[in-house]
Design an enzyme around this catalytic site. Structure first.
Site, PDB file in Angstrom:
ATOM      1  N   HIS A 229      34.372  16.157   5.637  1.00 17.81           N
ATOM      2  CA  HIS A 229      34.303  16.222   7.101  1.00 17.81           C
ATOM      3  C   HIS A 229      32.882  16.251   7.645  1.00 17.81           C
ATOM      4  CE1 HIS A 229      33.531  20.449   6.233  1.00 17.81           C
ATOM      5  NE2 HIS A 229      33.059  20.549   7.457  1.00 17.81           N
TER       6      HIS A 229
HETATM    7  C1  UD1 Z   1      32.732  22.647  12.120  1.00 16.15           C
HETATM    8  C2  UD1 Z   1      31.374  23.167  11.654  1.00 16.15           C
HETATM    9  C3  UD1 Z   1      31.232  22.950  10.170  1.00 16.15           C
HETATM   10  C4  UD1 Z   1      32.403  23.539   9.412  1.00 16.15           C
HETATM   11  C5  UD1 Z   1      33.683  22.973   9.974  1.00 16.15           C
HETATM   12  C6  UD1 Z   1      34.895  23.553   9.290  1.00 16.15           C
HETATM   13  C7  UD1 Z   1      29.583  23.002  13.322  1.00 16.15           C
HETATM   14  C8  UD1 Z   1      28.338  22.311  13.655  1.00 16.15           C
HETATM   15  N1  UD1 Z   1      30.285  22.457  12.309  1.00 16.15           N
HETATM   16  O1  UD1 Z   1      32.735  21.250  11.905  1.00 16.15           O
HETATM   17  O2  UD1 Z   1      30.049  23.563   9.724  1.00 16.15           O
HETATM   18  O3  UD1 Z   1      32.278  23.222   8.051  1.00 16.15           O
HETATM   19  O4  UD1 Z   1      33.750  23.263  11.371  1.00 16.15           O
HETATM   20  O5  UD1 Z   1      36.042  22.802   9.611  1.00 16.15           O
HETATM   21  O6  UD1 Z   1      29.930  23.977  13.949  1.00 16.15           O
HETATM   22  N2  UD1 Z   1      38.871  18.845  16.212  1.00 16.15           N
HETATM   23  C9  UD1 Z   1      40.221  18.860  16.442  1.00 16.15           C
HETATM   24  N3  UD1 Z   1      40.861  20.064  16.431  1.00 16.15           N
HETATM   25  C10 UD1 Z   1      40.196  21.249  16.215  1.00 16.15           C
HETATM   26  C11 UD1 Z   1      38.812  21.205  16.008  1.00 16.15           C
HETATM   27  C12 UD1 Z   1      38.164  20.002  15.990  1.00 16.15           C
HETATM   28  O7  UD1 Z   1      40.852  17.842  16.617  1.00 16.15           O
HETATM   29  O8  UD1 Z   1      40.858  22.291  16.213  1.00 16.15           O
HETATM   30  C13 UD1 Z   1      38.178  17.535  16.180  1.00 16.15           C
HETATM   31  C14 UD1 Z   1      37.562  17.156  17.472  1.00 16.15           C
HETATM   32  O9  UD1 Z   1      37.700  15.790  17.631  1.00 16.15           O
HETATM   33  C15 UD1 Z   1      36.103  17.483  17.293  1.00 16.15           C
HETATM   34  C16 UD1 Z   1      35.920  17.261  15.795  1.00 16.15           C
HETATM   35  O10 UD1 Z   1      37.162  17.599  15.202  1.00 16.15           O
HETATM   36  O11 UD1 Z   1      35.275  16.715  18.070  1.00 16.15           O
HETATM   37  C17 UD1 Z   1      34.846  18.082  15.182  1.00 16.15           C
HETATM   38  O12 UD1 Z   1      35.029  19.476  15.456  1.00 16.15           O
HETATM   39  P1  UD1 Z   1      33.777  20.448  15.591  1.00 16.15           P
HETATM   40  O13 UD1 Z   1      34.214  21.817  15.874  1.00 16.15           O
HETATM   41  O14 UD1 Z   1      32.764  19.835  16.490  1.00 16.15           O
HETATM   42  O15 UD1 Z   1      33.103  20.402  14.157  1.00 16.15           O
HETATM   43  P2  UD1 Z   1      33.741  20.321  12.712  1.00 16.15           P
HETATM   44  O16 UD1 Z   1      33.551  18.943  12.193  1.00 16.15           O
HETATM   45  O17 UD1 Z   1      35.121  20.895  12.660  1.00 16.15           O
END
Ligand code: UD1
Length: 394
Positions: A229
């Site tokens: 991811h």
């Molecule tokens: C975040 C952390 C990462 C951690 C990971 C665990 C940061 C910078 N990154 O990354 O260090 O390893 O979490 O999973 O904080 N999304 C959903 N549903 C959710 C959450 C996210 O659909 O419940 C999607 C959204 O499109 C979002 C993308 O995932 O834009 C990324 O989510 P985000 O919280 O920005 O970062 P992660 O990649 O999850």
């Protein structure tokens, strides 16, 4: 002793001034994203047993899908969240800024003596910054990890959070060394071990009994579990296409289970990668809850990942882990665990093979299931207003 304090409670010198009527200090705990829940559950539970603080749990809502949040919290018997900020997704700047401004309101309302943050996600830094601007003490669980790779958003979050923290809890000697090399010391660092492994040990028996691999048609030790991811791996279409090719090569000789993070699924769907993986026979499934994921790890013959936490959990479970990154901020998993750096060449993914030998026990010092207790002891020693309840626990 002040007039408002119960008579059996004793002042701890040097603690902050604002108090509740019952004399206890207030701690605000922050969780936001999936790995935070796993790291903080043991700390909150250990503090609850000591009864030395009023605890307020704040969920920023960085992760909000039920599979990324509610299901994980339920598996961990996580206490009820007191405040949900609901910030959701966004660019890093927007997400960090939203958490910062919403969390400041919580701090102004609850006026805690201490804020506890964990890990390296955007919520971690945003909440540490909000606390620091209000002059509230900060404790950082999982401090001192360094990849020395500034292209990782997590590295920025780690370094800045550690700079702001008053108490720093490290999980390995290397993490303590990193902090000292940056001039952080003076008795603020506590080498406590790994609270994520506390959660693992607590749930391991149930997870193994679940045999989650059977629900995806796998046999124990026969399959490779994949998680990917990191933005560096999944946000660049050319790189992601190479990874898809590597996974096709892997699936040609070994069953593969891939619980796909929403970020990765969205990118794969954009360019047909998901169809290619499914055609190759990869079991592409939705993200799974904590117990199910532990179970899938425990039953795997090998794991390919770019996650930090998975490197640690695989090491604790004794399962071979191949980290698809050029570096790791967790070198103790290389020297004392089961982790190997695979580098950045996706063709290496196709070369991974499941190991059929029985898992070796974890040899990492202080990854013993009691790190949360040590964090709680240090917090009581440094920030508890009263010693009555804490001494009763001891
Ligand atoms: C975040 C952390 C990462 C951690 C990971 C665990 C940061 C910078 N990154 O990354 O260090 O390893 O979490 O999973 O904080 N999304 C959903 N549903 C959710 C959450 C996210 O659909 O419940 C999607 C959204 O499109 C979002 C993308 O995932 O834009 C990324 O989510 P985000 O919280 O920005 O970062 P992660 O990649 O999850």
């Amino acid at each position: 002793m002040t007039a408002t304090q119960p008579p059996n409670l004793v002042l701890v010198p040097g603690t902050p001034a604002a108090r509740l009527a019952d004399g206890r200090s207030t701690i605000v705990h922050v969780v936001g994203a999936r790995p935070n829940f796993v790291k903080m559950a043991p700390v909150i539970a250990a503090l609850e047993r000591r009864m030395a603080f009023r605890q307020v749990v704040v969920h920023t809502g960085q992760h909000y899908d039920s599979r990324m949040s509610d299901d994980v919290l339920a598996d961990l018997d996580f206490p009820d969240v007191d405040v949900f900020l609901g910030v959701g997704s966004g660019t890093h700047g927007v997400q960090t800024a939203k958490v910062l401004s919403e969390f400041e309101k919580v701090l102004l309302e609850h006026r805690p003596d201490l804020v506890v943050v964990a890990g390296d996600v955007n919520s971690t830094l945003a909440c540490a910054l909000a606390a620091s601007k209000l002059g509230i003490a900060i404790a950082h669980v999982e401090a001192g990890l360094r990849s020395f790779d500034w292209s990782m958003p997590e590295e920025v979050n780690r370094v800045l959070t550690d700079r702001l923290a008053d108490l720093l809890f490290t999980h390995s000697p290397e993490a303590t060394d990193n902090l000292e090399a940056e001039g952080i010391g003076g008795g603020r660092i506590y080498y406590v071990g790994n609270t994520m492994i506390d959660s693992l040990r607590r749930c391991e028996k149930r997870a193994r009994a679940l045999e989650a691999w059977t629900t995806v048609g796998m046999r124990a030790r026969d399959y490779v579990l994949v998680t990917l991811h990191r933005p560096a791996n999944v946000d660049d279409p050319a790189r992601l296409a190479g990874i898809v090719q590597g996974l096709e090569g892997l699936a040609a000789h070994t069953p593969v289970v891939f619980p796909i993070h929403p970020r990765t699924r969205a990118r794969l769907a954009e360019d047909g990668g998901l169809d290619r993986l499914e055609t190759a026979g990869v079991a592409c499934i939705e993200p799974v809850a904590y117990l199910e994921f532990l179970s899938l790890q425990a039953g795997a013959g090998a794991i390919v990942t770019d996650s930090g936490g998975v490197q640690e959990e695989a090491s604790a479970l004794g399962v071979s882990c191949f980290t698809f990154r050029p570096n790791t901020e967790r070198p103790v998993t290389l020297t004392h665990g089961t982790n190997v750096l695979l580098g950045e060449d996706p063709t290496e993914i196709a070369e991974v093979r499941p190991a059929t030998h029985p898992p070796t026990p974890c040899a990492i010092p202080l990854w013993d299931g009691h790190a949360g207790e040590r964090v709680a002891d240090a917090l009581v020693a440094n920030y508890a207003m009263v010693t009555g309840a804490a001494e009763a626990h001891a």
